[in-house]
Design a protein around this motif. Structure first.
Motif, PDB file in Angstrom:
ATOM      1  N   VAL A  12       0.848  -1.210   0.000  1.00  0.00           N
ATOM      2  CA  VAL A  12       0.000   0.000   0.000  1.00  0.00           C
ATOM      3  C   VAL A  12       0.878   1.253   0.000  1.00  0.00           C
ATOM      4  CG1 VAL A  12      -1.805   1.267   1.222  1.00  0.00           C
ATOM      5  CG2 VAL A  12      -1.932  -1.231   1.091  1.00  0.00           C
ATOM      6  N   GLN A  59     -15.230  -3.439  -0.893  1.00  0.00           N
ATOM      7  CA  GLN A  59     -16.011  -4.624  -0.543  1.00  0.00           C
ATOM      8  C   GLN A  59     -16.376  -4.635   0.938  1.00  0.00           C
ATOM      9  OE1 GLN A  59     -14.122  -8.167  -2.631  1.00  0.00           O
ATOM     10  NE2 GLN A  59     -12.893  -6.505  -3.423  1.00  0.00           N
ATOM     11  N   GLY A  60     -16.269  -3.470   1.548  1.00  0.00           N
ATOM     12  CA  GLY A  60     -16.720  -3.352   2.936  1.00  0.00           C
ATOM     13  C   GLY A  60     -15.669  -3.598   4.005  1.00  0.00           C
ATOM     14  N   HIS A  66      -5.684  11.621  10.391  1.00  0.00           N
ATOM     15  CA  HIS A  66      -5.267  12.574   9.362  1.00  0.00           C
ATOM     16  C   HIS A  66      -5.323  11.876   8.015  1.00  0.00           C
ATOM     17  CE1 HIS A  66      -3.406  14.744  12.773  1.00  0.00           C
ATOM     18  NE2 HIS A  66      -3.584  15.799  12.017  1.00  0.00           N
ATOM     19  N   LYS A  96     -14.114   9.727   1.483  1.00  0.00           N
ATOM     20  CA  LYS A  96     -15.503   9.274   1.265  1.00  0.00           C
ATOM     21  C   LYS A  96     -15.889   8.231   2.315  1.00  0.00           C
ATOM     22  CE  LYS A  96     -17.316  11.168  -2.510  1.00  0.00           C
ATOM     23  NZ  LYS A  96     -16.408  11.401  -3.630  1.00  0.00           N
ATOM     24  N   TYR A 139     -14.609   7.762   5.311  1.00  0.00           N
ATOM     25  CA  TYR A 139     -14.729   8.360   6.646  1.00  0.00           C
ATOM     26  C   TYR A 139     -16.000   9.202   6.752  1.00  0.00           C
ATOM     27  CZ  TYR A 139      -9.795   6.969   6.888  1.00  0.00           C
ATOM     28  OH  TYR A 139      -8.622   6.248   6.868  1.00  0.00           O
TER      29      TYR A 139
HETATM   30  C1  LIG Z   1      -9.469   4.082   1.980  1.00  0.00           C
HETATM   31  C2  LIG Z   1      -9.588   2.569   2.098  1.00  0.00           C
HETATM   32  C3  LIG Z   1      -9.120   2.126   3.472  1.00  0.00           C
HETATM   33  C4  LIG Z   1     -11.073   2.183   1.904  1.00  0.00           C
HETATM   34  O1  LIG Z   1     -11.214   0.814   2.188  1.00  0.00           O
HETATM   35  P1  LIG Z   1     -12.328  -0.095   1.474  1.00  0.00           P
HETATM   36  O2  LIG Z   1     -12.276  -1.433   2.097  1.00  0.00           O
HETATM   37  O3  LIG Z   1     -12.175  -0.015   0.004  1.00  0.00           O
HETATM   38  O4  LIG Z   1     -13.652   0.675   1.886  1.00  0.00           O
HETATM   39  P2  LIG Z   1     -15.121   0.052   1.941  1.00  0.00           P
HETATM   40  O5  LIG Z   1     -15.299  -0.972   0.870  1.00  0.00           O
HETATM   41  O6  LIG Z   1     -15.443  -0.368   3.326  1.00  0.00           O
HETATM   42  O7  LIG Z   1     -15.987   1.332   1.546  1.00  0.00           O
HETATM   43  C5  LIG Z   1     -17.037   1.796   2.330  1.00  0.00           C
HETATM   44  C6  LIG Z   1     -17.606   3.051   1.686  1.00  0.00           C
HETATM   45  O8  LIG Z   1     -16.586   4.068   1.589  1.00  0.00           O
HETATM   46  C7  LIG Z   1     -16.743   4.807   0.364  1.00  0.00           C
HETATM   47  N1  LIG Z   1     -15.615   4.541  -0.544  1.00  0.00           N
HETATM   48  C8  LIG Z   1     -14.606   3.688  -0.364  1.00  0.00           C
HETATM   49  N2  LIG Z   1     -13.764   3.736  -1.416  1.00  0.00           N
HETATM   50  C9  LIG Z   1     -14.271   4.630  -2.280  1.00  0.00           C
HETATM   51  C10 LIG Z   1     -13.853   5.118  -3.557  1.00  0.00           C
HETATM   52  N3  LIG Z   1     -12.748   4.658  -4.161  1.00  0.00           N
HETATM   53  N4  LIG Z   1     -14.607   6.063  -4.164  1.00  0.00           N
HETATM   54  C11 LIG Z   1     -15.734   6.520  -3.579  1.00  0.00           C
HETATM   55  N5  LIG Z   1     -16.202   6.075  -2.376  1.00  0.00           N
HETATM   56  C12 LIG Z   1     -15.460   5.150  -1.744  1.00  0.00           C
HETATM   57  C13 LIG Z   1     -18.033   4.285  -0.251  1.00  0.00           C
HETATM   58  O9  LIG Z   1     -19.100   5.026   0.300  1.00  0.00           O
HETATM   59  C14 LIG Z   1     -18.068   2.855   0.258  1.00  0.00           C
HETATM   60  O10 LIG Z   1     -19.329   2.286   0.274  1.00  0.00           O
HETATM   61  P3  LIG Z   1     -19.899   1.614  -1.105  1.00  0.00           P
HETATM   62  O11 LIG Z   1     -18.797   0.768  -1.666  1.00  0.00           O
HETATM   63  O12 LIG Z   1     -21.087   0.819  -0.628  1.00  0.00           O
HETATM   64  O13 LIG Z   1     -20.262   2.760  -1.992  1.00  0.00           O
HETATM   65  C15 LIG Z   1      -8.777   1.859   0.975  1.00  0.00           C
HETATM   66  O14 LIG Z   1      -9.108   2.455  -0.265  1.00  0.00           O
HETATM   67  C16 LIG Z   1      -7.279   1.919   1.175  1.00  0.00           C
HETATM   68  O15 LIG Z   1      -6.704   1.135   1.927  1.00  0.00           O
HETATM   69  N6  LIG Z   1      -6.606   2.870   0.512  1.00  0.00           N
HETATM   70  C17 LIG Z   1      -5.136   2.993   0.591  1.00  0.00           C
HETATM   71  C18 LIG Z   1      -4.659   3.282   2.010  1.00  0.00           C
HETATM   72  C19 LIG Z   1      -5.361   4.479   2.597  1.00  0.00           C
HETATM   73  O16 LIG Z   1      -5.689   5.442   1.908  1.00  0.00           O
HETATM   74  N7  LIG Z   1      -5.579   4.437   3.900  1.00  0.00           N
HETATM   75  C20 LIG Z   1      -6.207   5.530   4.619  1.00  0.00           C
HETATM   76  C21 LIG Z   1      -5.183   6.562   4.971  1.00  0.00           C
HETATM   77  S1  LIG Z   1      -5.905   7.923   5.902  1.00  0.00           S
END
Ligand SMILES: CC(C)(COP(=O)(O)OP(=O)(O)OC[C@H]1O[C@@H](n2cnc3c(N)ncnc32)[C@H](O)[C@@H]1OP(=O)(O)O)[C@@H](O)C(=O)NCCC(=O)NCCS
Length: 176
Positions: free
Chosen positions: A24, A101-102, A126, A136, A138
């Motif tokens: 990541v 995928q949640g 942060h 999104k 958060y």
């Molecule tokens: C940010 C991150 C943790 C999200 O994890 P995830 O498992 O994909 O998130 P979820 O599947 O639980 O998403 C829940 C909701 O968040 C929002 N969301 C998540 N990813 C999104 C995207 N790429 N675009 C828009 N909305 C998004 C949506 O509302 C989503 O619900 P939905 O899929 O039913 O529409 C992941 O993208 C990640 O690890 N990114 C790289 C590391 C990172 O950025 N960490 C956070 C640092 S602060």
């Protein structure tokens, strides 16, 4: 994706968690505040996971897929200062092929479930302003923007901004 479970991290997860963090951190978007593609070594991660299991003020959760792959990591740690001991800071990452995928949401729910009985009433984090997926997630979860930190983090030799976000447990019902 097949089903996954969220559970407390074990020291034996250190290798998988280090690999996940390296993957990541290595993504070109530079999502993570931690450190420019560098993560702690497997040994340091194992020591940290051992220590954190005996420590009441922090926790690490993982999302484990049915096939045994570790696809997410969330750490939560209470503020050290007694005046803000009700606040805990969050770090979160999900494997690229397991996103949307949640998993992120489920890990945040685990943090809330840990916080309530621990006497933590506020979760904060942060996030870089360009990290739209995280912002999104958060915001949809119930985090609010509390501030904008200018030049707050050093990344690739440059000072970059960050958004401060927080989740008040008292304004949300039980996540369980
Ligand atoms: C940010 C991150 C943790 C999200 O994890 P995830 O498992 O994909 O998130 P979820 O599947 O639980 O998403 C829940 C909701 O968040 C929002 N969301 C998540 N990813 C999104 C995207 N790429 N675009 C828009 N909305 C998004 C949506 O509302 C989503 O619900 P939905 O899929 O039913 O529409 C992941 O993208 C990640 O690890 N990114 C790289 C590391 C990172 O950025 N960490 C956070 C640092 S602060």
């Amino acid at each position: 994706m097949s089903d996954f479970v969220v559970r407390r991290a074990e020291p034996s997860d250190a290798e998988a968690l280090t690999r996940l963090a390296e993957e990541v951190s290595g993504e070109p978007e530079a999502w993570l505040i931690s450190a420019d593609g560098e993560w702690r070594s497997v040994g340091d991660e194992r020591r940290y996971l051992k220590a954190v299991r005996r420590y009441a003020h922090a926790a690490v959760f993982v999302a484990e897929r049915e096939d045994g792959a570790i696809v997410g990591r969330l750490s939560v740690a209470r503020d050290a200062h007694p005046a803000s001991a009700h606040v805990a800071d969050i770090g979160l990452m999900v494997a690229q092929d397991a996103r949307r995928q949640g998993v992120g949401r489920a890990l945040l729910e685990a943090a809330v479930s840990w916080a309530r009985p621990s006497g933590v009433s506020k979760l904060e984090l942060h996030v870089f302003p360009w990290n739209e997926p995280a912002i999104k997630l958060y915001e949809n979860f119930g985090f609010e923007r509390e501030g904008y930190r200018k030049g707050h983090y050093l990344r690739a030799g440059e000072m970059v901004d960050a958004i401060l976000m927080a989740y008040e447990l008292s304004t949300h019902g039980s996540a369980e």
